[in-house]
Scaffold this active site. Structure first.
Site: not given
Ligand code: FBP
Length: 281
Positions: A33, A151, A204, A206, A230, A258-259
């Site tokens: 990353d 998630y 949190k 998507k 994000g 984050g990203r």
């Molecule tokens: P980003 O905004 O960079 O997507 O980060 C959000 C996040 O939830 C982080 O806290 C976590 O490390 C990552 O996404 C998990 O990503 P993935 O969906 O690939 O498991």
């Protein structure tokens, strides 16, 4: 403890809105990353963005939180300690992210909130639901917030043959929008609802692709607060800002990203625009 919890919520969500910088990706995705924008791999750079960008929370695992404890405390930025984690090297279809640190340890490190990823739909969901619900109870008994990374993921989520009623709805949605299954409104709303049922103060999730679909997510979790995660960096600032506008219009409390911040060439420019959208100044 109710008063303390209220105070912690106000720190992370001043006026009910929040702008959280997520920095747990070094564990979840690894150093890849940081390849394109290597400064992103350095914590000093991240803390500077968090401060100058007026973020209201910073997500870390315990390693960085411990090594930079005094710098984080001096910055005044609320620490959100991520209590579980897994690396992407683990590629099983059914993910499990075990708890690695306790609520007590998080408090010792100065955290005002704890975070935990829940992969509902995985064959290990029972264990993660149990761990997170225990974390929520303990966090609340100690007056700090609990945030769920909701998630839904795992083999069952993609298995058309044994599809649940929710998955059938998600498949219909996918046919119309071409979204990834774990970003369809039905799946995201279900994950958000589980967060509420487990007692999370904030979930949190998507982005689901539109304000209307995200409104359903927000309603499903109510009164738990919803923030958008994000995802991979969008090509332009505008594309990301328009998603944030959508989720705010849908009633989200803000973002935890984050990203889309620290992978950009100019993270402070987008941070300022986000602050303007979320807080109006
Ligand atoms: P980003 O905004 O960079 O997507 O980060 C959000 C996040 O939830 C982080 O806290 C976590 O490390 C990552 O996404 C998990 O990503 P993935 O969906 O690939 O498991």
């Amino acid at each position: 403890m109710k008063e303390k919890l209220k105070e912690m919520k106000e720190r992370i969500m001043p006026g009910g809105k929040t702008m959280i910088l997520a920095y747990d990706q070094g564990f979840e995705h690894g150093p890849r990353d940081f390849l394109e924008h290597p400064e992103g791999g350095k914590f000093e750079y991240i803390l500077d963005i968090a401060k100058k960008g007026s973020f209201t929370g910073l997500v870390l695992h315990a390693g960085l939180a411990e090594k930079y404890a005094s710098e984080i405390a001096d910055s005044g930025i609320p620490l959100i300690l991520k209590l579980n984690g897994k690396s992407e090297l683990y590629t099983e279809e059914d993910p499990f992210s075990p708890q690695l640190y306790s609520v007590e340890e998080a408090i010792t490190l100065g955290a005002v909130a704890v975070g935990y990823t829940v992969y509902s739909g995985s064959k290990y969901e029972d264990e993660m639901h149990r761990e997170f619900s225990k974390i929520v109870r303990e966090a609340h008994s100690k007056g700090i917030m609990a945030i769920g990374w909701m998630y839904p993921r795992g083999k069952a989520i993609f298995d058309r043959k044994s599809a649940s009623k929710t998955l059938k709805m998600a498949l219909d949605e996918q046919e119309q929008t071409n979204q990834a299954i774990d970003e369809t409104p039905s799946i995201v709303a279900y994950g958000a609802r589980i967060g509420l049922e487990l007692g999370a103060d904030m979930v949190k999730v998507k982005y689901t692709g539109s304000p209307d679909s995200f409104r359903w997510v927000v309603q499903s979790a109510y009164p738990t607060k919803v923030v958008m995660s994000g995802g991979t960096m969008t090509k332009t600032d505008e594309k990301f800002l328009s998603r944030v506008k959508d989720v705010l219009a849908a009633g989200a409390a803000g973002i935890a990203v984050g990203r889309n911040i620290w992978q950009r060439q100019d993270p402070l420019s987008i941070s300022k625009k986000l602050h303007q959208l979320i807080y109006g100044y």
